[in-house]
Design an enzyme around this catalytic site. Structure first.
Site, mmCIF file in Angstrom:
data_model
loop_
_atom_site.group_PDB
_atom_site.id
_atom_site.type_symbol
_atom_site.label_atom_id
_atom_site.label_comp_id
_atom_site.label_asym_id
_atom_site.label_seq_id
_atom_site.Cartn_x
_atom_site.Cartn_y
_atom_site.Cartn_z
ATOM 1 N N LEU A 62 0.848 -1.180 0.000
ATOM 2 C CA LEU A 62 0.000 0.000 0.000
ATOM 3 C C LEU A 62 0.891 1.240 0.000
ATOM 4 O O LEU A 62 2.089 1.149 0.289
ATOM 5 C CB LEU A 62 -0.897 0.017 1.239
ATOM 6 N N ALA A 63 0.297 2.387 -0.293
ATOM 7 C CA ALA A 63 1.102 3.609 -0.309
ATOM 8 C C ALA A 63 1.834 3.790 1.011
ATOM 9 O O ALA A 63 2.990 4.197 1.040
ATOM 10 C CB ALA A 63 0.205 4.817 -0.589
ATOM 11 N N GLU A 64 1.155 3.483 2.130
ATOM 12 C CA GLU A 64 1.807 3.612 3.431
ATOM 13 C C GLU A 64 1.311 2.556 4.397
ATOM 14 O O GLU A 64 0.132 2.179 4.380
ATOM 15 C CB GLU A 64 1.532 4.990 4.062
ATOM 16 N N THR A 65 2.248 2.078 5.210
ATOM 17 C CA THR A 65 1.932 1.280 6.397
ATOM 18 C C THR A 65 2.427 2.057 7.603
ATOM 19 O O THR A 65 3.585 2.476 7.649
ATOM 20 C CB THR A 65 2.603 -0.099 6.344
#
Length: 262
Positions: A42-45
């Site tokens: 994902l774009a960010e974790t």
């Protein structure tokens, strides 16, 4: 480890920006957190750990390839996890300690969460990487540089909607990413965010980019309260406010899944 995936800056599922949130009792090795972020893809974790002080937490953010200094949508998603799923504090304000300093998040009515982030002031870019111009088929009317991103300003929302960057060129631009923006039709301003340098070609909704966008458009439009949309395929809506050297970025969050990392 518990894992949550949430859609941030949206009032409906399958829109906004998805983020993974992982509560921890102590930090994992950096390499392991980076691998988990890559696996999530994902774009960010976001990972967070309670500091021991009520309402205070440490937070870190990872793209699939790098750790970043600031992420808005994953902070919004993490606040939702803290408020509604994990700690469930009685207070309506919590604080995250981060690489960008303390970040406050307030809970308001009807599921709105408000991020309190530091302003990112921009300057006219002078030494331009050649790829910054060759990567786009439309020429901007202004090119600015913030702390981590370039910002290209266009005249119309239609131009923003129709941009098709050459990501092979754009990835060579020495920055976290590139913001493109213009006045909006039904909102004060619109934007998109391209970050192949950080492992994602186009980010659906970029809260941190609005630390740059809000002060710019507040000055241009002569107002401190602004409505914004990010025009990615998933789309996202943000309520914005300039407060001196801080910006308030409000959005909603939808819970998509709960899981366990084995």
């Amino acid at each position: 480890m518990r894992l949550y995936q949430l859609d941030a800056f949206t009032d409906r599922l399958f829109a906004g920006n998805p983020a993974a949130v992982i509560p921890l009792t102590e930090w994992l090795p950096d390499e392991q957190m980076q691998r988990i972020a890559a696996e999530n893809n994902l774009a960010e974790t976001a990972f967070y750990v309670a500091t021991g002080e009520p309402g205070h937490y440490h937070i870190r953010w990872f793209t699939p390839t790098v750790e970043v200094d600031l992420c808005g949508h994953a902070t919004l998603a993490t606040a939702y996890v803290v408020f509604y799923l994990e700690q469930k504090p009685d207070a309506d304000r919590i604080t995250f300690d981060s690489r960008s300093g303390p970040l406050n998040v307030c809970r308001e009515e009807e599921g709105w969460l408000v991020l309190d982030f530091p302003v990112d002031t921009v300057q006219k870019a002078t030494l331009l990487p050649p790829a910054l111009l060759t990567a786009f088929d439309e020429k901007p009317v202004a090119i600015l540089k913030g702390k981590t991103d370039y910002m290209l300003v266009y005249e119309t929302q239609e131009q923003i909607e129709q941009l098709t960057p050459d990501f092979r060129e754009l990835v060579t631009v020495p920055a976290r990413g590139v913001i493109v923006t213009a006045p909006g039709k039904d909102v004060d301003f619109v934007s998109r965010f391209f970050g192949p340098q950080s492992g994602i070609d186009e980010d659906p909704v970029t809260g941190s980019a609005h630390t740059t966008l809000i002060p710019y458009w507040a000055e241009k439009l002569g107002k401190t309260s602004l409505k914004a949309q990010q025009l990615s395929a998933r789309g996202g809506s943000l309520m914005c406010k300039l407060s001196g050297e801080r910006v308030e970025i409000a959005g909603q969050v939808q819970l998509y899944l709960k899981g366990e990392i084995l």
